[in-house]
Design a protein around this motif. Sequence first.
Motif, short mmCIF file in Angstrom:
data_model
loop_
_atom_site.label_atom_id
_atom_site.label_comp_id
_atom_site.label_asym_id
_atom_site.label_seq_id
_atom_site.Cartn_x
_atom_site.Cartn_y
_atom_site.Cartn_z
N ARG A 175 0.78 -1.21 0.17
CA ARG A 175 0.02 -0.11 -0.03
C ARG A 175 0.88 1.29 0.05
O ARG A 175 0.85 2.25 -0.67
CB ARG A 175 -0.98 -0.21 1.32
CG ARG A 175 -2.23 0.95 1.43
CD ARG A 175 -3.03 0.52 2.25
NE ARG A 175 -3.26 1.71 3.16
CZ ARG A 175 -3.91 1.66 4.43
NH1 ARG A 175 -4.14 0.60 4.77
NH2 ARG A 175 -3.85 2.50 5.11
N THR A 176 1.76 1.17 0.79
CA THR A 176 2.70 2.50 0.72
C THR A 176 3.41 2.50 -0.47
O THR A 176 3.83 3.70 -0.94
CB THR A 176 3.78 2.24 2.17
OG1 THR A 176 3.00 2.31 3.31
CG2 THR A 176 4.85 3.40 2.20
N THR A 222 1.20 4.08 -3.05
CA THR A 222 1.14 5.34 -2.89
C THR A 222 2.25 6.12 -3.33
O THR A 222 2.11 7.35 -4.05
CB THR A 222 0.89 5.64 -1.38
OG1 THR A 222 -0.25 5.08 -1.01
CG2 THR A 222 0.71 7.09 -1.21
#
Length: 278
Positions: free
Chosen positions: A51-52, A55
Motif C-alpha cells: 500500500r505504501t 502510494t
Amino acid sequence: MELFEDPLFQTFAERAAMTATRGGAEWGECRLTAQRVSEGDRDSWHEEWTRTAATVEGWADTSARAGHPVSAREAYLRACTYHRIAYYPLFGEPVDPRLVASSGRSTACFESFGALCRPALQPQEIPYEDTTLPGCFCPADDTGTRRPLLIAVNGYDSALPETYWSHAVPALRRGYHCLLVDGPGQGRALIEQGLRLRPDWENVLTPVVDHALTLPGVDPERIAVMGWSLGGYLAPRGVAGEPRVAALVADPGQWDQLDALRDALPLPTELRDRLAEG
C-alpha cells in the motif's frame, strides 16, 4: 528504532529504513507503514508495505507527468524499496505469486528511477550459460572517458536495486562506474528465472567480467569486485578464479561459516553435535 517486537519483522523494517541514508526510503513512511502492520502477520506485512509502495509510486507518476523529474526520480526509488521489502516474508516454495508481482513492481520502479538519473542507468542482460542474468550499468559520466569499474556481488536475500544504495552510490561519488548484478539465487534471477544459489562463484563472475569489458568507458586494468553479506564469501571465491580483477573488497570476509550456521539454524541436536566435532 524499534518498530516491531517480532525480530524478523524488525530486521526487515531496518532493511528499508537503512536506505534512507541515500534516498531509498523516508523514516516517516517506514514508521507509518509499520504502525499499520499486524505483529507477526506476513499477509498484513505484504499488504501494508505494498500500500505504501503504491502510494509513493503514484506520487512519482504524477511528478513525471507534470515535468518534475527530480521529484519523480526520488519517489520511484523509495517505491522500489517498499515493493521489495513487501515480499521479504513471502520467500519459500511453492513460490507465492505476490512475491513475483512485488518483485516485478520493484524492478519497474527502479527502471523508472534509472531512466531519470543523469547520466541514465542502463539495464543489462548479461550472458550466462544458456540464459542471462539481470544487470544494471551505472555510469559515472557519459563522456566515454575510461574509468575504473566496481562490480557488485549481492548477498543471500538481497536484490539488485538494494546494491544501488550499498555499492553504486558510493562508487559513483568517487568516479567509478558500477555494474550491479543479480546472480543465481538472488533477486530476479531467483524469483523470476528460478536460478538457484551456487557456491562456485568463479563460474558466475567470469561471464560478468566478460560483459563488463564490453561496456563503454570501462578501464580493463582497473576492475574491482565488492561483495557484501553472503557476497563476502561469493566475491573472494569468484575473484580467486578471475585474474582480470585488480581489487577485491569482502564486506565482511567470511573465512568459515560453519560456526555461525551451526548456532543460527534450528538443527537437530545430533546433527549439531556432529558439526561441532568437525
